[in-house]
Structure formats: C-alpha cells, structure tokens
Scaffold this motif. Sequence first.
Motif, mmCIF file in Angstrom:
data_model
loop_
_atom_site.group_PDB
_atom_site.id
_atom_site.type_symbol
_atom_site.label_atom_id
_atom_site.label_comp_id
_atom_site.label_asym_id
_atom_site.label_seq_id
_atom_site.Cartn_x
_atom_site.Cartn_y
_atom_site.Cartn_z
ATOM 1 N N GLU A 10 24.471 45.934 49.634
ATOM 2 C CA GLU A 10 25.844 46.452 49.654
ATOM 3 C C GLU A 10 26.831 45.351 50.040
ATOM 4 O OE1 GLU A 10 25.825 49.820 52.219
ATOM 5 O OE2 GLU A 10 25.166 51.214 50.670
ATOM 6 N N LEU A 11 26.452 44.534 51.019
ATOM 7 C CA LEU A 11 27.321 43.429 51.424
ATOM 8 C C LEU A 11 27.382 42.352 50.343
ATOM 9 C CD1 LEU A 11 26.334 43.002 55.183
ATOM 10 C CD2 LEU A 11 28.517 43.831 54.278
ATOM 11 N N ARG A 12 26.281 42.138 49.653
ATOM 12 C CA ARG A 12 26.195 41.063 48.650
ATOM 13 C C ARG A 12 26.850 41.462 47.331
ATOM 14 N NH1 ARG A 12 23.062 36.512 47.732
ATOM 15 N NH2 ARG A 12 22.367 36.147 45.608
ATOM 16 N N GLN A 13 26.718 42.731 46.938
ATOM 17 C CA GLN A 13 27.166 43.161 45.618
ATOM 18 C C GLN A 13 28.313 44.173 45.670
ATOM 19 O OE1 GLN A 13 23.627 44.761 43.808
ATOM 20 N NE2 GLN A 13 22.687 42.767 43.498
ATOM 21 N N GLY A 14 28.725 44.574 46.854
ATOM 22 C CA GLY A 14 29.695 45.662 46.958
ATOM 23 C C GLY A 14 31.109 45.229 47.262
ATOM 24 N N THR A 15 31.630 44.252 46.532
ATOM 25 C CA THR A 15 33.004 43.788 46.730
ATOM 26 C C THR A 15 33.790 43.928 45.435
ATOM 27 O OG1 THR A 15 32.398 42.197 48.447
ATOM 28 C CG2 THR A 15 34.460 41.800 47.290
ATOM 29 N N LEU A 16 35.002 44.463 45.559
ATOM 30 C CA LEU A 16 35.924 44.510 44.420
ATOM 31 C C LEU A 16 37.308 44.176 44.958
ATOM 32 C CD1 LEU A 16 36.204 45.128 41.395
ATOM 33 C CD2 LEU A 16 36.882 47.443 42.028
ATOM 34 N N ILE A 17 37.878 43.069 44.478
ATOM 35 C CA ILE A 17 39.160 42.598 44.971
ATOM 36 C C ILE A 17 40.101 42.363 43.797
ATOM 37 C CG2 ILE A 17 38.330 40.201 45.021
ATOM 38 C CD1 ILE A 17 40.227 39.711 47.375
ATOM 39 N N ALA A 18 41.361 42.732 43.982
ATOM 40 C CA ALA A 18 42.392 42.494 42.961
ATOM 41 C C ALA A 18 43.635 41.953 43.659
ATOM 42 C CB ALA A 18 42.717 43.781 42.213
ATOM 43 N N MET A 19 44.061 40.772 43.231
ATOM 44 C CA MET A 19 45.256 40.156 43.815
ATOM 45 C C MET A 19 46.508 40.893 43.342
ATOM 46 S SD MET A 19 44.175 36.175 43.263
ATOM 47 C CE MET A 19 45.810 35.591 43.725
ATOM 48 N N GLY A 20 47.541 40.867 44.205
ATOM 49 C CA GLY A 20 48.802 41.510 43.875
ATOM 50 C C GLY A 20 49.560 40.764 42.789
ATOM 51 N N SER A 21 50.538 41.442 42.184
ATOM 52 C CA SER A 21 51.324 40.849 41.105
ATOM 53 C C SER A 21 52.800 41.174 41.305
ATOM 54 C CB SER A 21 50.849 41.379 39.758
ATOM 55 O OG SER A 21 51.672 40.917 38.714
ATOM 56 N N LYS A 22 53.653 40.184 41.024
ATOM 57 C CA LYS A 22 55.097 40.385 41.137
ATOM 58 C C LYS A 22 55.685 41.072 39.912
ATOM 59 C CE LYS A 22 55.791 36.270 44.024
ATOM 60 N NZ LYS A 22 56.487 34.955 44.130
ATOM 61 N N HIS A 23 54.906 41.133 38.845
ATOM 62 C CA HIS A 23 55.430 41.699 37.610
ATOM 63 C C HIS A 23 55.779 43.165 37.811
ATOM 64 C CE1 HIS A 23 55.761 42.670 33.328
ATOM 65 N NE2 HIS A 23 55.815 41.355 33.116
ATOM 66 N N LYS A 24 56.907 43.572 37.229
ATOM 67 C CA LYS A 24 57.403 44.929 37.457
ATOM 68 C C LYS A 24 56.433 45.989 36.951
ATOM 69 C CE LYS A 24 61.495 47.836 36.839
ATOM 70 N NZ LYS A 24 62.873 47.921 36.289
ATOM 71 N N THR A 25 55.788 45.722 35.811
ATOM 72 C CA THR A 25 54.866 46.722 35.243
ATOM 73 C C THR A 25 53.604 46.900 36.096
ATOM 74 O OG1 THR A 25 53.855 45.010 33.857
ATOM 75 C CG2 THR A 25 55.652 46.311 32.891
ATOM 76 N N ALA A 26 53.276 45.890 36.898
ATOM 77 C CA ALA A 26 52.093 45.978 37.756
ATOM 78 C C ALA A 26 52.350 46.871 38.960
ATOM 79 C CB ALA A 26 51.659 44.593 38.219
ATOM 80 N N GLN A 27 53.641 47.006 39.330
ATOM 81 C CA GLN A 27 54.027 47.832 40.485
ATOM 82 C C GLN A 27 53.261 47.445 41.746
ATOM 83 O OE1 GLN A 27 54.113 52.049 39.670
ATOM 84 N NE2 GLN A 27 54.923 51.757 37.602
ATOM 85 N N GLY A 28 53.104 46.155 41.957
ATOM 86 C CA GLY A 28 52.457 45.630 43.159
ATOM 87 C C GLY A 28 51.037 45.173 42.913
#
Length: 470
Positions: A92-110
């Motif tokens: 779980e520690l080795r394979q259980g990560t999901l990360i998404a960086m924030g975006s300034k673009h308006k359509t991304a809404q953060g």
Amino acid sequence: MRKQSFAIRTAYNMLKELEKEKTRNPHAQIYHRLRQLFSDLPTKHIDSAIYKAKQYTTDKSGVFGGKGLFEKLCKNHLTGKAREKLKKQWRELRQGTLIAMGSKHKTAQGNLLLRFMELDGKLHLRITTENREFICAKVLREPSNSKDNWLTFMAMLLESWQTQSYFPYTVELKLRNGPTPEVKYTKKNGVIAIDTNSSPIHLAVAKVSKAGELASYQTISLHHLIGLSQNNKDHQEWILAHKIANLAIQKGKAIAVENLRKLKRGMYGDGKAKLRKRLHHWNAKKFLQKLKRIAMLKGVEIVEVNPVYTPVIGILKYTPQLNIDKDMASAYVIGKRALGFREDTPKNYERLLKEKEYLEFAVGKYEDREKGLKELIEKETNLKRELKEVENAKKLLTNLIQSLQSEPSGCEGANGRNPTWQVLKVALLFPILGKVLPRDLSPLKPVLMEGVWDRVRSRLVPLEAGGVSR
C-alpha cells in the motif's frame, strides 16, 4: 495509483543517474521516457510523478514502501497471516500514491485531475479516471483544532467558488486499508474457466453453466507476447485481464482458475528445459495474479481450484466425448471443479483396469517401448528420463495385474485421494495411442463409450523408438 507509483519510482531512479552524469535539464529527459513507458497516464500525472520524485533525496538509496517494513519482510521469522498483513501494508505504501499538481488555468479550477467540488451541499473530491470518466468521493476530513491549515484552505476554496477566481492546489491521495469491492458476479450463474498453456502459449477459455454444462469455448493466443519488453508484456497482460473480467461481467459469471501454488515443483514444466524456455517468454502465475486483481476490483468472484489431474481428466474423459482439444477439456474440468462437481471415472475405463487380458496387452506395449529405448539410449542420452517413466509405468501395471485378486479399494491413497486417473493415464494413452500426449485422441472414444479395445490390438501401432507392435 499503481501506474503512477511505478512512474514515481522510475523517475527517481532516472534522476539519480542523471545527477551523477550532471545532465542539464533532466526533467525533459525523464518526461520523455515516462511518456514512452506510461502512454495511458495523463500528462499532468506524468509531471506530478516527476515532481514527487524530486521530493526524495537522491544522495542515499531510497526504499519505496518504507525501509522499516522492508527490513521486517526480509526476516524469516514471519509467516502466514502475519507476513501477509505486513506485506499488504508495504504494498500500500509502495503502490498506493496518486498525486496531481495544481493548475492556474481557469478551466482546471485549481486542479484538473483531483478537484474539490460541492455536490448536494457536501464537499467531494472529483477523481479523473480512464476515458475521462469521474469518481466523486465524499471528503470526510475534519479539522484537528482551531489552528488547522485545513480551515484556511476551506475558506480559500469557498471564496474561489464564489468569485470564480481559482488558485492552484496540489492533491495527493494515499491508500490505507483499501476496502475490497462487493462481489457482484458469483459462481451461482456458472463460471468462465481459464486454463493456461505454454505449448503453444495461449489461454483456453470455457464458459460453464451452473448445471456444469459446457456452453461455449474459445482460444486466446498469446504468441504476440513473445519478444516484447517486460513493460509492454505487462501492459498487454493487464489489457487481457480486463477483457476476461469484462466477459465474466457480461455473462454474469465468476472466473475459475488453477491454483498454481498447489502444484509441486516440476509439475508445471520447470523440470523440463524446453518448457522452462517457453515459461521465460510468458509467466502464467504473474498473469493470474493480474487477473485476480482486476476481477477483485470489478466485483467478480475468483474461484481457485486444485489443478491436480485436471489435464488428465480432460484428455481421457471430455476430449473424446465432446470432440474438443485437450486444453479446452482441461478448462472445462477446472470449471466443473470450481462449481463443486465431482469427476467420476467412466465405468468402461474402470472395467479395463480389472481386465487381465487388456493389462497384459498394455504391459506388452511398454515392454516393446522399453526395448526400443534401450537400443537407442547409447546414442541419445536424453532418453534416460523417458526410459525411467516407461519402467515405472510397466511396474505399475504389473502390480495391478498381481492385485486383481484383491479388493479394488487398494487403489485409494492417503487422505482419501484416488489416483485412478493417473493409473488410467498410464494404462490407456500410450498402449492405445502410441504416445503419452498425442494430438489425436479420437481412438479413445470407442473405449470410453463402448469399452471396445480389441481393434487396437489388431492394428499396427507405430512406436517412437522404431519398429511397430502388433
């Protein structure tokens, strides 16, 4: 999670190598490589994987999944459920990560891929999955105290929704005690039975009804996996696992597979050089692990059965009876065993084991074969193993002839296991067909259905060692 966690580890290892070489702009090289390896991951997840990898120090060796847990797993004192529990935590520690960086673009809404949103007056996290589909998960996060930064973030988020002036924020998910999805497709409606084969490399798929009848069957060739890199091979296997799970969902059935852990060493080809070479191209155990994982996530029941004698039963019973090949017959036996059906030996076969005249005929065939092998063994030393098998078969049948005066219950082994199928394999295949595993099994049909074997004695049967036997 699993794909991006792999991408993070790959990016980390590349970062260490590029730092040693003092490469300029390592981000571009890492991004290009990850784009090749993980073509189905969104671009933002690739960038986020590199971002996460840069957070680890590269001057020391890192252990993804936790060094402490890894060291405990390397010790031999843990076994059984305790070890499995520890191994699950480490994975779980080795394979259980999901990360998404924030975006300034308006359509991304953060945040384009992991975005907070309001739904029915409750805070939810919208998670982007494959094919641009979404999962909306309720957020249960509560502030720990009045100074918790979560309160500040919530205030900023609410203001951005009202003013539509969004700010970028990064979201990272961690798997903890992941729940097992509810099983929706069970064996009460039958099973999709899978038999793995290495010569040639393919899957035999049999659809078995809840009444134990063979509804339909198909063969899936895996020849295209030969020569692929390990990453591409894994990718193709995951796709195949999804297809089989989707087939089970479409038919409303469970999936039945062999429990290869039940096989003794050497029974799955690892004792023979040719089969070891084929298994190098494709590992059935690893594929079945993928299939079980996908089935669990999709709510499909996986039924593992003991594979002992499944090929023999298929060859002797269902190949001549249903006019199907031996691999499909083996898959059918797996399906019936998963549904709880017992395989009784055909009465005409049992009768042959009690008929002295036939057993003497079978022993004579093995004696001819033994004689031919001994003549050739000086030139071809690789025949020693086959000679040993022939000698053991002849001994088995000879003992059976000597015990005809005693009760047939003497055939039963320890723990109630009945080795009759193995005895039948020795008594029928080579004496009647001339080979241990022949392609054409149709001559067994009159023996199976009518108990007729006399015509075999009157015809010439080629022997592999040379010559013929009457």
